[in-house]
Scaffold this active site. Structure first.
Site, short mmCIF file in Angstrom:
data_model
loop_
_atom_site.label_atom_id
_atom_site.label_comp_id
_atom_site.label_asym_id
_atom_site.label_seq_id
_atom_site.Cartn_x
_atom_site.Cartn_y
_atom_site.Cartn_z
CD GLU A 274 -2.73 -1.34 0.04
OE1 GLU A 274 -3.20 -0.34 -0.50
OE2 GLU A 274 -2.91 -2.49 -0.40
CD1 TRP A 277 -1.30 -0.57 -3.82
CD2 TRP A 277 -1.80 0.60 -5.67
NE1 TRP A 277 -1.92 -1.41 -4.70
CE2 TRP A 277 -2.24 -0.72 -5.85
CE3 TRP A 277 -2.00 1.52 -6.70
CZ2 TRP A 277 -2.88 -1.14 -7.01
CZ3 TRP A 277 -2.63 1.09 -7.86
CH2 TRP A 277 -3.07 -0.22 -8.01
CD1 TRP A 306 -17.92 11.40 -17.53
CD2 TRP A 306 -18.93 9.49 -17.00
NE1 TRP A 306 -16.96 10.42 -17.53
CE2 TRP A 306 -17.56 9.23 -17.20
CE3 TRP A 306 -19.77 8.41 -16.67
CZ2 TRP A 306 -17.00 7.95 -17.07
CZ3 TRP A 306 -19.22 7.15 -16.53
CH2 TRP A 306 -17.86 6.93 -16.74
CG ASN A 341 -8.36 1.40 -0.14
OD1 ASN A 341 -8.32 2.37 -0.89
ND2 ASN A 341 -8.09 0.17 -0.55
CD1 TRP A 359 -14.27 10.12 -14.71
CD2 TRP A 359 -12.76 11.03 -13.35
NE1 TRP A 359 -13.28 10.65 -15.50
CE2 TRP A 359 -12.33 11.21 -14.69
CE3 TRP A 359 -11.97 11.52 -12.33
CZ2 TRP A 359 -11.14 11.86 -15.02
CZ3 TRP A 359 -10.78 12.17 -12.65
CH2 TRP A 359 -10.38 12.33 -13.98
CD1 TRP A 382 -11.49 10.30 -6.23
CD2 TRP A 382 -13.35 9.61 -7.29
NE1 TRP A 382 -12.54 10.40 -5.35
CE2 TRP A 382 -13.69 10.00 -5.97
CE3 TRP A 382 -14.35 9.14 -8.13
CZ2 TRP A 382 -15.00 9.94 -5.49
CZ3 TRP A 382 -15.65 9.08 -7.65
CH2 TRP A 382 -15.97 9.46 -6.35
C1 FAD Z 1 -11.42 6.99 -4.79
C2 FAD Z 1 -10.21 6.96 -3.87
C3 FAD Z 1 -9.69 8.14 -3.40
C4 FAD Z 1 -8.56 8.14 -2.55
N1 FAD Z 1 -8.05 9.33 -2.10
C5 FAD Z 1 -6.95 9.34 -1.30
C6 FAD Z 1 -6.39 10.56 -0.83
O1 FAD Z 1 -6.84 11.67 -1.17
N2 FAD Z 1 -5.32 10.49 0.02
C7 FAD Z 1 -4.77 9.29 0.40
O2 FAD Z 1 -3.81 9.28 1.18
N3 FAD Z 1 -5.26 8.12 -0.07
C8 FAD Z 1 -6.33 8.10 -0.89
N4 FAD Z 1 -6.83 6.91 -1.33
C9 FAD Z 1 -6.12 5.65 -1.00
C10 FAD Z 1 -6.56 4.94 0.29
O3 FAD Z 1 -7.95 4.77 0.32
C11 FAD Z 1 -6.12 5.66 1.57
O4 FAD Z 1 -4.74 5.95 1.49
C12 FAD Z 1 -6.34 4.79 2.80
O5 FAD Z 1 -7.69 4.43 2.91
C13 FAD Z 1 -5.88 5.56 4.04
O6 FAD Z 1 -6.12 4.84 5.19
P1 FAD Z 1 -4.94 4.26 6.08
O7 FAD Z 1 -3.91 5.28 6.32
O8 FAD Z 1 -5.57 3.62 7.27
O9 FAD Z 1 -4.35 3.16 5.10
P2 FAD Z 1 -3.46 1.86 5.33
O10 FAD Z 1 -4.24 0.72 4.79
O11 FAD Z 1 -2.93 1.74 6.69
O12 FAD Z 1 -2.27 2.09 4.28
C14 FAD Z 1 -1.06 2.76 4.65
C15 FAD Z 1 -0.78 3.92 3.73
O13 FAD Z 1 -0.59 3.45 2.40
C16 FAD Z 1 -1.09 4.42 1.48
N5 FAD Z 1 -2.16 3.81 0.70
C17 FAD Z 1 -2.99 2.83 1.09
N6 FAD Z 1 -3.81 2.48 0.08
C18 FAD Z 1 -3.51 3.29 -0.95
C19 FAD Z 1 -4.00 3.42 -2.27
N7 FAD Z 1 -4.97 2.65 -2.75
N8 FAD Z 1 -3.47 4.37 -3.05
C20 FAD Z 1 -2.48 5.16 -2.61
N9 FAD Z 1 -1.95 5.07 -1.37
C21 FAD Z 1 -2.46 4.14 -0.56
C22 FAD Z 1 -1.63 5.58 2.29
O14 FAD Z 1 -0.63 6.56 2.39
C23 FAD Z 1 -1.91 4.92 3.62
O15 FAD Z 1 -1.89 5.82 4.71
C24 FAD Z 1 -7.95 6.90 -2.19
C25 FAD Z 1 -8.51 5.70 -2.70
C26 FAD Z 1 -9.61 5.74 -3.52
C27 FAD Z 1 -10.17 4.43 -4.04
#
Ligand code: FAD
Length: 489
Positions: A274, A277, A306, A341, A359, A382
């Protein structure tokens, strides 16, 4: 090696003093180091509300940094105004010979930094931007042809292959702390003075600053082994909650990645993925800045018009789509500014492929209200959910919101937490309350269309409409590739 008598560290999305690249490099190369933070009106003036959790988070994190610096006999200079003008002015006032900061990859930030660097150069002051918020930046991870990756899995493999211990080594700060410029405590504007009001941040339990990050990380380490299984179920405490800290740099990415690698096992490996990612989307933004301007990564889908039917977007924002998991997600989002997420994926997919809303409207709504809003990840997320971005899955795979709900919130625990009006609906109907027989409705006191909305759309038919939109855009692209004879050109 000492190069400068006086230098200035300009803090931005790197609000910590440990393992901080710009701070470390300034200390290492200067006899005296000042530290400044600017509440940049160029950013603040564009925010949609004066009650913004992010501004309060930043304010709290800056106050904590100031205290930390004052314990060392130094201070943090907190300015308010346009950073592009204030930073060069302040550097000159401090007689600094160099300004250090951590690199930002967002297009607007890059433009601002280029302008600041040019003004500083005119004043004879050096500008050093350092890599800090990612392990690999810009074009450090490329494919064999020297091109940027557009698919995550090969990017991740290349990222892991390139990783060496040196990239995870913390930037030293402590040994050079006596080089901080001694100064009496500087004044710091209150939240109201910069035009903002307190929010519910404290009530939500969000603790700003490095101390807040540490508390979350320690808690997460005790459950990281379960991350792979738990992370998809929004009713469980699966993820770390560190995103806001990663966004504002109150935690070091090197520390997190090193811990994940050191712990090992399925949970830590999945979590590291993650974090990768996050870097994947950062490099996509850097290579393809158009994705931040509402353009699709997959260019052919820019042509989709859209339908955006009236009322659909509002129903989604206001959590009254009639699909419980989507509505519970949007309530969580409205109440906390955070969204799990899995729910970001479900809610985004539903807006685009069931409600047929552009979107970009959802992306903007998240950008305005997410506490962890990050341009690269939000745009990437997105576009992924809308099938117009970097997704290895083809556009015809469409989430079914009821099946997602059955799979990831099996007993409806999360749904009931945020939609208490459905608390008494039996498990069997919690994912699709409109299917409840009249007798069950009477028993649980929920009549679809009364206590809870009827579905605003029917998934099956909307799915067909969404597929038709994609099919048209995809075949227009295929047609454009054909020569007039109808053969591939
Ligand atoms: C439509 C959509 C919009 C999103 N917008 C954002 C946003 O504006 N800011 C944001 O930080 N994340 C975003 N994410 C990614 C992800 O949902 C969040 O990072 C995550 O839910 C944050 O929770 P956590 O810190 O507990 O994640 P954890 O599961 O603990 O993951 C650790 C870290 O990994 C990174 N990470 C995790 N999943 C992703 C992912 N899919 N893409 C990129 N980085 C990831 C984040 O920095 C996160 O804090 C988005 C995902 C989607 C599907």
């Amino acid at each position: 090696m000492i190069e400068f008598d006086i230098s200035l560290v300009w803090l931005r999305r790197d609000l910590r003093l440990h393992d901080q690249a710009a701070f470390s490099r300034a200390l290492e190369s200067s006899k005296a180091v000042h530290v400044a933070f600017v509440f940049d009106t160029g950013i603040l003036d564009a925010l949609p509300s004066q009650r913004d959790r992010r501004v309060e988070f930043i304010h709290g994190s800056v106050a904590a940094l100031k205290q930390e610096l004052e314990a060392w006999g130094a201070t943090l200079h907190v300015l308010h105004g346009p950073a592009g003008r204030l930073v060069p002015e302040f550097a000159r006032a401090m007689n600094a010979q160099a300004v250090f900061c951590c690199r930002d990859y967002e297009p607007a930030a890059m433009r601002r930094d280029a302008a600041v660097a040019a003004t500083l150069a005119g004043l004879g002051i050096a500008f050093h931007a350092c890599k800090d918020q990612v392990i690999f930046e810009q074009d450090e991870v490329l494919n064999r042809a020297g091109k940027p990756f557009g698919v995550f899995t090969p990017y991740k493999q290349a990222w892991l292959k390139k990783l060496e211990a040196i990239q995870l080594r913390p930037w030293p700060v402590q040994p050079f702390c006596d080089r901080l410029a001694k100064a009496p405590p500087a004044p710091m504007p209150g939240l109201e003075e910069i035009g903002f009001q307190r929010t519910d941040l404290q009530a939500l339990g969000v603790q700003p600053g490095a101390a807040g990050a540490r508390r979350l990380f320690e808690d997460f380490l005790s459950r990281i082994d379960n991350y792979r299984e738990a992370r998809n179920f929004p009713a469980l405490k699966g993820p770390s909650g560190l995103s806001v800290h990663l966004r504002f740099g109150t935690v070091s990415i090197r520390e997190l990645a090193a811990a994940a690698l050191g712990i090992g096992g399925a949970g830590a490996e999945t979590w590291l993925s993650e974090l990768i990612w996050r870097e994947f989307y950062q490099q996509i933004l850097w290579h393809h800045p158009r994705v931040a301007e509402g353009r699709c990564y997959k260019l052919e889908f820019d042509a989709i018009e859209w339908p955006d039917p009236p009322g659909h977007f509002e129903a989604w924002c206001e959590a009254r789509t009639g699909y419980p998991l989507v509505d519970a997600a949007m309530r969580q989002f409205r109440q906390t500014g955070y969204l799990h997420n899995r729910l970001r994926m479900v809610a985004a997919s539903f807006l685009v492929k069931d409600l047929l809303v552009d979107w970009r409207r959802g992306e903007r709504y998240f950008a305005d209200h997410l506490i962890d809003f990050d341009l690269a990840s939000n745009s990437g997320g997105w576009q992924w959910a809308a099938s117009v971005g970097c997704d290895a899955q083809p556009w015809f795979r469409i989430f079914n919101p009821v099946m997602q709900s059955e799979r990831f919130d099996p007993g409806g625990r999360f749904i009931r937490r945020y939609l208490p009006e459905l608390a008494r609906v039996p498990d069997k109907y919690i994912h699709a309350p409109w299917s409840m027989p009249a007798k069950v409705q009477a028993e649980c006191g929920v009549r679809p269309g009364r206590e809870y909305p009827l579905p605003v759309v029917e998934h099956g038919s909307q799915r067909e409409k969404a597929l038709a939109l994609f099919r048209r855009a995809a075949s227009a692209k295929a047609g454009a590739r054909l020569s007039p004879s109808g053969r591939p050109g």
